[in-house]
Design a protein around this motif. Sequence first.
Motif, short mmCIF file in Angstrom:
data_model
loop_
_atom_site.label_atom_id
_atom_site.label_comp_id
_atom_site.label_asym_id
_atom_site.label_seq_id
_atom_site.Cartn_x
_atom_site.Cartn_y
_atom_site.Cartn_z
N ASP A 47 -13.38 0.21 4.90
CA ASP A 47 -13.69 -0.52 3.67
C ASP A 47 -12.96 -0.02 2.43
O ASP A 47 -12.58 -0.81 1.57
N VAL A 48 -12.81 1.30 2.31
CA VAL A 48 -12.21 1.88 1.11
C VAL A 48 -11.27 3.03 1.46
O VAL A 48 -11.41 3.67 2.50
N LYS A 49 -10.34 3.26 0.55
CA LYS A 49 -9.48 4.44 0.60
C LYS A 49 -9.59 5.07 -0.78
O LYS A 49 -9.44 4.38 -1.79
N VAL A 50 -9.88 6.38 -0.81
CA VAL A 50 -10.07 7.07 -2.08
C VAL A 50 -9.11 8.25 -2.15
O VAL A 50 -9.00 9.02 -1.19
N GLY A 66 5.64 -9.15 -2.90
CA GLY A 66 7.06 -8.91 -3.19
C GLY A 66 7.35 -8.08 -4.43
O GLY A 66 8.51 -7.89 -4.78
N THR A 67 6.31 -7.58 -5.10
CA THR A 67 6.55 -6.77 -6.30
C THR A 67 6.38 -5.29 -6.01
O THR A 67 5.73 -4.91 -5.03
N GLN A 68 6.96 -4.47 -6.86
CA GLN A 68 6.80 -3.02 -6.80
C GLN A 68 6.75 -2.50 -8.23
O GLN A 68 7.25 -3.14 -9.16
N HIS A 69 6.16 -1.32 -8.38
CA HIS A 69 6.09 -0.70 -9.70
C HIS A 69 6.11 0.82 -9.55
O HIS A 69 5.89 1.36 -8.47
N ALA A 70 6.39 1.49 -10.66
CA ALA A 70 6.30 2.95 -10.75
C ALA A 70 5.31 3.27 -11.86
O ALA A 70 5.24 2.56 -12.87
N ASP A 71 4.52 4.32 -11.68
CA ASP A 71 3.57 4.77 -12.69
C ASP A 71 4.22 5.93 -13.45
O ASP A 71 4.62 6.92 -12.84
N VAL A 72 4.29 5.79 -14.78
CA VAL A 72 4.94 6.80 -15.62
C VAL A 72 3.93 7.30 -16.64
O VAL A 72 3.38 6.51 -17.41
N ASN A 73 3.69 8.59 -16.66
CA ASN A 73 2.80 9.19 -17.66
C ASN A 73 3.57 9.19 -18.98
O ASN A 73 4.55 9.89 -19.14
N ALA A 74 3.07 8.41 -19.95
CA ALA A 74 3.76 8.27 -21.24
C ALA A 74 3.36 9.35 -22.24
O ALA A 74 3.85 9.36 -23.36
N GLY A 75 2.48 10.26 -21.84
CA GLY A 75 2.01 11.30 -22.75
C GLY A 75 2.66 12.64 -22.49
O GLY A 75 3.67 12.75 -21.80
N SER A 76 2.04 13.69 -23.05
CA SER A 76 2.58 15.04 -22.91
C SER A 76 1.69 15.94 -22.04
O SER A 76 2.02 17.09 -21.81
N GLU A 77 0.54 15.42 -21.58
CA GLU A 77 -0.38 16.17 -20.74
C GLU A 77 -0.57 15.42 -19.42
O GLU A 77 -0.45 14.19 -19.37
N PRO A 78 -0.91 16.12 -18.33
CA PRO A 78 -1.15 15.44 -17.05
C PRO A 78 -2.30 14.44 -17.16
O PRO A 78 -3.25 14.65 -17.91
N ILE A 79 -2.19 13.36 -16.42
CA ILE A 79 -3.26 12.37 -16.27
C ILE A 79 -3.84 12.56 -14.88
O ILE A 79 -3.09 12.67 -13.91
N GLU A 80 -5.17 12.62 -14.77
CA GLU A 80 -5.83 12.75 -13.47
C GLU A 80 -6.75 11.56 -13.28
O GLU A 80 -7.58 11.27 -14.16
N VAL A 81 -6.58 10.87 -12.17
CA VAL A 81 -7.42 9.71 -11.88
C VAL A 81 -7.92 9.77 -10.44
O VAL A 81 -7.25 10.32 -9.57
N MET A 82 -9.11 9.21 -10.23
CA MET A 82 -9.61 8.96 -8.90
C MET A 82 -9.41 7.48 -8.65
O MET A 82 -9.72 6.65 -9.50
N VAL A 83 -8.82 7.15 -7.51
CA VAL A 83 -8.52 5.76 -7.17
C VAL A 83 -9.39 5.36 -5.98
O VAL A 83 -9.41 6.06 -4.97
N VAL A 84 -10.09 4.23 -6.12
CA VAL A 84 -10.92 3.68 -5.05
C VAL A 84 -10.33 2.31 -4.72
O VAL A 84 -10.48 1.36 -5.49
N GLU A 85 -9.62 2.24 -3.60
CA GLU A 85 -8.95 1.01 -3.20
C GLU A 85 -9.81 0.27 -2.17
O GLU A 85 -10.25 0.87 -1.19
N LEU A 86 -10.03 -1.03 -2.40
CA LEU A 86 -10.89 -1.85 -1.54
C LEU A 86 -10.03 -2.45 -0.42
O LEU A 86 -9.29 -3.41 -0.65
N GLU A 87 -10.13 -1.89 0.75
CA GLU A 87 -9.22 -2.21 1.84
C GLU A 87 -9.35 -3.63 2.40
O GLU A 87 -8.42 -4.15 2.97
N LYS A 88 -10.51 -4.26 2.24
CA LYS A 88 -10.72 -5.59 2.82
C LYS A 88 -10.48 -6.71 1.83
O LYS A 88 -10.55 -7.88 2.20
N GLU A 89 -10.21 -6.37 0.58
CA GLU A 89 -9.98 -7.37 -0.47
C GLU A 89 -8.48 -7.57 -0.65
O GLU A 89 -7.70 -6.66 -0.48
N ARG A 90 -8.11 -8.76 -1.07
CA ARG A 90 -6.70 -9.06 -1.38
C ARG A 90 -6.60 -9.62 -2.77
O ARG A 90 -7.41 -10.25 -3.29
#
Length: 124
Positions: free
Chosen positions: A39-42, A100-124
């Motif tokens: 169901d999820v990937k974290v 067909g799209t792709q992206h890159a995540d770029v930290n625009a600040g001067s300090e690290p960004i930390e996030v927890m990601v909860v991806e819903l595997e059965k949703e589109r």
Amino acid sequence: MKRIASHALVVVLVFVGTAILMRSQQAGTQRFPQFENDDVKVWKSVVYPDAPLTMHRHDHPRVIIALKGGTMKIVEKSGGSEDHAWETGHAYWLPANPPGTQHADVNAGSEPIEVMVVELEKER
């Protein structure tokens, strides 16, 4: 006296070398798997300034929980971009990426960004 100075120099060089090594290890963006089922990937991501994620895509929608906030610039492979200001302690919804799209995540600040990601595997 020369022996003391020599030992002090060795200690300083070891300290500086260790600090440089630790800084170089920290400078790379990191992803830490937390949990996964059908169901999820974290995962936890730490995105450092000047260390963007490589181009990728998300086939599923996800919730981002900012553990340490900042401004993330999402740079599309097509050339467009958008800024996301994530406040520490807040959660945000991100839809699945268009086909067909792709992206890159770029930290625009001067300090690290930390996030927890909860991806819903059965949703589109």
